[in-house]
Design an enzyme around this catalytic site. Structure first.
Site, PDB file in Angstrom:
ATOM      1  N   TYR A  11       7.295  33.016   4.658  1.00 52.91           N
ATOM      2  CA  TYR A  11       5.905  33.447   4.504  1.00 52.91           C
ATOM      3  C   TYR A  11       5.254  33.754   5.851  1.00 52.91           C
ATOM      4  CZ  TYR A  11       5.574  31.938  -0.381  1.00 52.91           C
ATOM      5  OH  TYR A  11       5.730  31.809  -1.723  1.00 52.91           O
ATOM      6  N   LYS A  31       0.841  -1.209   0.000  1.00 49.89           N
ATOM      7  CA  LYS A  31       0.000   0.000   0.000  1.00 49.89           C
ATOM      8  C   LYS A  31       0.874   1.257   0.000  1.00 49.89           C
ATOM      9  CE  LYS A  31      -3.582   0.096   2.775  1.00 49.89           C
ATOM     10  NZ  LYS A  31      -4.541  -0.092   3.879  1.00 49.89           N
TER      11      LYS A  31
HETATM   12  C1  LIG Z   1      -5.812  -4.816   5.031  1.00 46.77           C
HETATM   13  C2  LIG Z   1      -4.419  -4.580   5.485  1.00 46.77           C
HETATM   14  N1  LIG Z   1      -3.654  -5.619   5.829  1.00 46.77           N
HETATM   15  C3  LIG Z   1      -2.387  -5.461   6.245  1.00 46.77           C
HETATM   16  C4  LIG Z   1      -1.817  -4.217   6.348  1.00 46.77           C
HETATM   17  C5  LIG Z   1      -0.399  -4.090   6.828  1.00 46.77           C
HETATM   18  O1  LIG Z   1      -0.350  -3.453   8.045  1.00 46.77           O
HETATM   19  P1  LIG Z   1       1.051  -3.217   8.789  1.00 46.77           P
HETATM   20  O2  LIG Z   1       1.721  -2.118   8.069  1.00 46.77           O
HETATM   21  O3  LIG Z   1       0.648  -2.824  10.150  1.00 46.77           O
HETATM   22  O4  LIG Z   1       1.800  -4.491   8.729  1.00 46.77           O
HETATM   23  C6  LIG Z   1      -2.575  -3.107   6.016  1.00 46.77           C
HETATM   24  C7  LIG Z   1      -1.993  -1.771   6.150  1.00 46.77           C
HETATM   25  O5  LIG Z   1      -2.589  -0.794   6.432  1.00 46.77           O
HETATM   26  C8  LIG Z   1      -3.914  -3.289   5.581  1.00 46.77           C
HETATM   27  O6  LIG Z   1      -4.694  -2.251   5.254  1.00 46.77           O
END
Ligand SMILES: Cc1ncc(COP(=O)(O)O)c(C=O)c1O
Length: 389
Positions: free
Chosen positions: A240, A15
């Site tokens: 600024y 992600k």
């Molecule tokens: C559905 C899902 N699984 C796993 C993870 C991984 O989480 P972490 O970074 O805490 O390992 C995330 C991250 O936000 C997630 O949204």
């Protein structure tokens, strides 16, 4: 390597552009290390990876109607959270005569995405009777695994009860049940189930404090360079809004980084933190910029592309010197080139959604981020294959 700590397979999470590290490069790397399935947050993110790295991807958010065709076209694994999308997905899959694997996300207490626990059985039945849809897994996500084991255990109990229920129905022997993120992986072994979805830990950070044998490697550092140094007299305003005025003769340095590249965009987690930050700003500036000789307080307001820092106590710093910026990796813009090192040498660069190979850069460009980016680089045809290993 992380897999050595886990008895069950790891589903790496990419992600947020692989938590800011550049998802196409990270996915190529993980693929070369044998990871067969990766998790991404959106269709767009999946496509940006697939342009560079062919790999199996589970999209962790449910598709919108108009995303179903590209989802199938790119053979992505889909997340289903409600029954309404199933007939549409089934219809497109049938038209294309293409099987689609789906994972159902169930909300066991997070209060965000997911089917309610009491909807799961119906949803699963509907998937099962829709031709071309294959149920590959059921998952849930924990909201406080880093701080509240009791609540996490409660979420897990709800999830395991659903698992029992479906198992008793007898038709789903090969389903992957997954729940653990990094924090649950570390604090609640019972949550490991069939696979663990790891993000934070994969990128060298831990959501909870760790003892040996854990030895996480730092995977990220944001460097930039001082582009100008000036001395301002006492009482001179900086930046600024004239929010800061020098209290003495002050040596300021300017770095070419501001909120346009992500500086100071980290979420304000608590009201207390916001107050602390506001106070810090007003009183003495923030230590978000560092040099081996010491922290460099930010002076005045962070601009879109420029920020001033105090060099009064670090007189040896010169124009062109590298400094480190404590910027959240996920907020660092894609316009910042990512340099990947192996054994101390640059292996490749990811910049503006393209991979560049070492050795291809030529004349001096701007060199704003690190000495290496002094160089102007062209894309190399074999950059991708070299980068991912
Ligand atoms: C559905 C899902 N699984 C796993 C993870 C991984 O989480 P972490 O970074 O805490 O390992 C995330 C991250 O936000 C997630 O949204």
């Amino acid at each position: 390597m992380l897999q050595e700590h886990s008895k069950v397979p790891i589903l790496p999470i990419l992600k947020g552009d692989a938590y800011g590290h550049g998802a196409p490069v990270v996915s190529a790397f993980l693929k070369s290390r044998g990871y067969g399935l990766l998790g991404v947050s959106s269709l767009e993110e999946a496509l940006s990876i697939l342009q560079i790295t062919p790999v199996r991807l589970l999209v962790l958010t449910p598709p919108l109607l108009d995303q179903l065709a590209p989802l199938l076209q790119h053979r992505l694994l889909a997340t289903i959270t409600s029954a309404s999308i199933i007939p549409h997905l089934g219809r497109i899959a049938k038209e294309r005569r293409q099987y689609v694997t789906v994972h159902v996300k169930v909300d066991t207490g997070f209060g965000r995405l997911g089917a309610a626990p009491d909807e799961l059985v119906d949803l699963v039945r509907q998937i099962q009777k829709t031709p071309y849809l294959r149920l590959g897994g059921v998952f849930t996500h924990f909201s406080v695994a880093f701080s509240d084991t009791r609540y996490t255990q409660q979420q897990l109990r709800t999830f395991l009860a659903l698992k029992d229920q479906l198992t008793k129905m007898g038709t789903y022997p090969d389903l992957l049940w997954h729940a653990a993120n990094s924090a649950a992986f570390l604090t609640l072994p019972a949550s490991h189930l069939d696979l663990v979805r790891l993000g934070t830990l994969l990128y060298g950070q831990s959501p909870v404090s760790l003892d040996p044998p854990w030895d996480l490697a730092e995977t990220w550092q944001f460097k930039t360079r001082i582009i100008e140094i000036r001395t301002l007299p006492k009482g001179h305003s900086v930046g600024y809004g004239r929010l800061f005025r020098t209290k003495e003769t002050t040596r300021i340095g300017v770095i070419p980084v501001g909120y346009g590249l992500g500086l100071e965009l980290e979420p304000q987690s608590t009201p207390w933190r916001q107050i602390k930050q506001a106070l810090g700003k007003g009183l003495k500036g923030q230590h978000f910029v560092f040099h081996p000789q010491g922290p460099l307080p930010i002076l005045g307001r962070v601009g879109m592309g420029l920020t001033s820092v105090d060099l009064t106590r670090t007189p040896d710093i010169q124009v062109g010197d590298e400094v480190y910026v404590a910027m959240r990796r996920v907020t660092a813009s894609a316009h910042v080139p990512r340099f990947y090192y192996q054994n101390g040498a640059i292996k490749c660069i990811y910049w503006n959604h393209k991979i560049f190979s070492h050795g291809q850069w030529k004349t001096s460009s701007r060199g704003l981020f690190a000495k290496e980016s002094l160089l102007h680089y062209d894309s190399a045809p074999d950059a991708h294959s070299r980068c991912g290993q």
